[in-house]
Design a protein around this motif. Structure first.
Motif, PDB file in Angstrom:
ATOM      1  N   ASP A  50      17.422  10.915  -2.527  1.00 26.85           N
ATOM      2  CA  ASP A  50      16.163  11.114  -3.239  1.00 26.85           C
ATOM      3  C   ASP A  50      15.950  12.119  -4.274  1.00 26.85           C
ATOM      4  O   ASP A  50      17.071  12.687  -4.775  1.00 26.85           O
ATOM      5  CB  ASP A  50      15.073  10.894  -2.202  1.00 26.85           C
ATOM      6  CG  ASP A  50      15.080  12.451  -1.492  1.00 26.85           C
ATOM      7  OD1 ASP A  50      15.891  13.553  -1.835  1.00 26.85           O
ATOM      8  OD2 ASP A  50      14.822  12.324  -0.032  1.00 26.85           O
ATOM      9  N   GLU A 108      12.636  -0.093   0.956  1.00 27.98           N
ATOM     10  CA  GLU A 108      11.317  -0.569   1.574  1.00 27.98           C
ATOM     11  C   GLU A 108      10.890   0.171   2.684  1.00 27.98           C
ATOM     12  O   GLU A 108       9.688   0.619   3.152  1.00 27.98           O
ATOM     13  CB  GLU A 108      11.083  -1.876   1.497  1.00 27.98           C
ATOM     14  CG  GLU A 108       9.958  -2.584   2.090  1.00 27.98           C
ATOM     15  CD  GLU A 108       8.720  -2.230   1.248  1.00 27.98           C
ATOM     16  OE1 GLU A 108       7.514  -2.199   1.923  1.00 27.98           O
ATOM     17  OE2 GLU A 108       8.771  -2.095   0.129  1.00 27.98           O
ATOM     18  N   ALA A 111       9.829   3.743   2.493  1.00 22.56           N
ATOM     19  CA  ALA A 111       8.806   3.906   1.996  1.00 22.56           C
ATOM     20  C   ALA A 111       7.495   3.558   2.908  1.00 22.56           C
ATOM     21  O   ALA A 111       6.572   4.185   2.977  1.00 22.56           O
ATOM     22  CB  ALA A 111       8.449   2.910   0.654  1.00 22.56           C
ATOM     23  N   THR A 115       5.250   8.369   3.449  1.00 22.43           N
ATOM     24  CA  THR A 115       4.258   8.084   2.233  1.00 22.43           C
ATOM     25  C   THR A 115       5.055   8.758   0.921  1.00 22.43           C
ATOM     26  O   THR A 115       4.520   8.363  -0.125  1.00 22.43           O
ATOM     27  CB  THR A 115       3.011   8.851   2.779  1.00 22.43           C
ATOM     28  OG1 THR A 115       3.302  10.133   3.152  1.00 22.43           O
ATOM     29  CG2 THR A 115       2.166   8.212   3.829  1.00 22.43           C
ATOM     30  N   GLN A 116       5.727  10.000   0.924  1.00 23.66           N
ATOM     31  CA  GLN A 116       6.151  10.323  -0.239  1.00 23.66           C
ATOM     32  C   GLN A 116       6.975   9.468  -1.105  1.00 23.66           C
ATOM     33  O   GLN A 116       7.149   9.492  -2.353  1.00 23.66           O
ATOM     34  CB  GLN A 116       6.997  11.740   0.024  1.00 23.66           C
ATOM     35  CG  GLN A 116       6.283  12.828   0.692  1.00 23.66           C
ATOM     36  CD  GLN A 116       6.237  12.549   2.470  1.00 23.66           C
ATOM     37  OE1 GLN A 116       6.507  11.460   2.883  1.00 23.66           O
ATOM     38  NE2 GLN A 116       6.220  13.763   3.017  1.00 23.66           N
ATOM     39  N   TYR A 117       7.476   8.600  -0.179  1.00 25.38           N
ATOM     40  CA  TYR A 117       8.370   7.562  -1.015  1.00 25.38           C
ATOM     41  C   TYR A 117       7.779   6.127  -1.855  1.00 25.38           C
ATOM     42  O   TYR A 117       8.449   5.350  -2.484  1.00 25.38           O
ATOM     43  CB  TYR A 117       9.533   6.787  -0.021  1.00 25.38           C
ATOM     44  CG  TYR A 117      10.671   8.117   0.324  1.00 25.38           C
ATOM     45  CD1 TYR A 117      11.051   8.936  -0.663  1.00 25.38           C
ATOM     46  CD2 TYR A 117      11.353   7.891   1.445  1.00 25.38           C
ATOM     47  CE1 TYR A 117      12.060   9.902  -0.337  1.00 25.38           C
ATOM     48  CE2 TYR A 117      12.371   8.964   1.793  1.00 25.38           C
ATOM     49  CZ  TYR A 117      12.699   9.869   0.748  1.00 25.38           C
ATOM     50  OH  TYR A 117      13.615  10.665   1.142  1.00 25.38           O
ATOM     51  N   ARG A 118       6.494   6.182  -1.259  1.00 26.18           N
ATOM     52  CA  ARG A 118       5.619   5.083  -1.863  1.00 26.18           C
ATOM     53  C   ARG A 118       5.553   5.353  -3.265  1.00 26.18           C
ATOM     54  O   ARG A 118       5.486   4.195  -4.150  1.00 26.18           O
ATOM     55  CB  ARG A 118       4.388   4.908  -1.120  1.00 26.18           C
ATOM     56  CG  ARG A 118       4.573   4.310   0.510  1.00 26.18           C
ATOM     57  CD  ARG A 118       3.426   4.577   1.063  1.00 26.18           C
ATOM     58  NE  ARG A 118       3.673   4.308   2.844  1.00 26.18           N
ATOM     59  CZ  ARG A 118       2.977   4.538   3.546  1.00 26.18           C
ATOM     60  NH1 ARG A 118       1.954   5.097   3.171  1.00 26.18           N
ATOM     61  NH2 ARG A 118       3.561   4.693   4.902  1.00 26.18           N
ATOM     62  N   ASP A 119       5.144   6.192  -3.761  1.00 21.07           N
ATOM     63  CA  ASP A 119       4.899   6.402  -5.300  1.00 21.07           C
ATOM     64  C   ASP A 119       6.107   7.068  -5.802  1.00 21.07           C
ATOM     65  O   ASP A 119       6.190   6.890  -7.187  1.00 21.07           O
ATOM     66  CB  ASP A 119       3.763   7.440  -5.331  1.00 21.07           C
ATOM     67  CG  ASP A 119       2.433   7.079  -4.881  1.00 21.07           C
ATOM     68  OD1 ASP A 119       2.174   5.727  -5.148  1.00 21.07           O
ATOM     69  OD2 ASP A 119       1.748   7.855  -4.521  1.00 21.07           O
ATOM     70  N   ASP A 120       6.951   7.822  -5.131  1.00 28.51           N
ATOM     71  CA  ASP A 120       8.381   8.387  -5.637  1.00 28.51           C
ATOM     72  C   ASP A 120       9.515   7.748  -4.990  1.00 28.51           C
ATOM     73  O   ASP A 120      10.276   8.409  -4.344  1.00 28.51           O
ATOM     74  CB  ASP A 120       8.268   9.876  -5.623  1.00 28.51           C
ATOM     75  CG  ASP A 120       9.136  10.532  -6.492  1.00 28.51           C
ATOM     76  OD1 ASP A 120      10.011   9.915  -7.437  1.00 28.51           O
ATOM     77  OD2 ASP A 120       9.519  11.826  -6.039  1.00 28.51           O
ATOM     78  N   ARG A 121       9.693   6.454  -5.243  1.00 28.30           N
ATOM     79  CA  ARG A 121      10.894   5.757  -4.477  1.00 28.30           C
ATOM     80  C   ARG A 121      12.064   6.375  -4.772  1.00 28.30           C
ATOM     81  O   ARG A 121      12.534   6.726  -6.170  1.00 28.30           O
ATOM     82  CB  ARG A 121      11.014   4.357  -4.923  1.00 28.30           C
ATOM     83  CG  ARG A 121       9.782   3.541  -4.253  1.00 28.30           C
ATOM     84  CD  ARG A 121      10.257   2.397  -3.226  1.00 28.30           C
ATOM     85  NE  ARG A 121       9.312   1.888  -2.732  1.00 28.30           N
ATOM     86  CZ  ARG A 121       9.204   0.553  -2.096  1.00 28.30           C
ATOM     87  NH1 ARG A 121      10.169   0.111  -2.403  1.00 28.30           N
ATOM     88  NH2 ARG A 121       8.147   0.172  -1.683  1.00 28.30           N
TER      89      ARG A 121
END
Length: 140
Positions: A50, A108, A111, A115-121
């Motif tokens: 990431d 997916e 994410a 929550t951090q991965y929802r906007d910054d995959r």
């Protein structure tokens, strides 16, 4: 210590927020790093490269997996009340995936959990662990 894949062990693994991924360097030395991860069904777990600060996206863990795909993922809980202690270790065979359905499924799932991965995959790659054995212990 339990070597089975009991539902309680899988639930603890799935609910844990951070794990320690153990790989083996080509020299034979152990390499351990904290990772975020998600369970993809009963026998697969994923983690991804990431955007957290790193010197490079070409990480030592990736080189290690290319050399030796056997890995372990350890999650645990510490409490001052030692009857509440537990740990779960997933011994697995790892693969590095950079595209396709399994890649998309992993991102997916991450994410959904973080929550951090929802906007910054994460841009990847992802590491897919095929769990061979789930081992655990608890103090209760």
């Amino acid at each position: 210590m339990s070597r089975g894949g009991s539902p309680g062990r899988w639930e603890r693994l799935s609910d844990a927020r951070v794990g320690r991924l153990g790989t083996v360097r080509p020299t034979g030395a152990p390499h351990l790093v904290p990772v975020t991860f998600a369970v993809l069904g009963r026998r697969r777990v994923c983690t991804a490269v990431d955007a957290k600060p790193k010197r490079s996206t070409r990480l030592q863990r990736l080189a290690n997996i290319e050399h030796e795909p056997r890995v372990s993922l350890l999650v645990d809980r510490y409490d001052e009340d030692w009857t509440r202690l537990w740990w779960v270790r997933a011994d697995a065979t790892a693969r590095i995936v950079g595209e396709g359905h399994e890649f998309d499924e992993a991102l997916e799932s991450l994410a959904v959990k973080y929550t951090q991965y929802r906007d910054d995959r994460p841009e990847g790659p992802v590491i897919i662990l095929a769990v061979d054995q789930l081992v655990g212990w608890d103090g209760g």
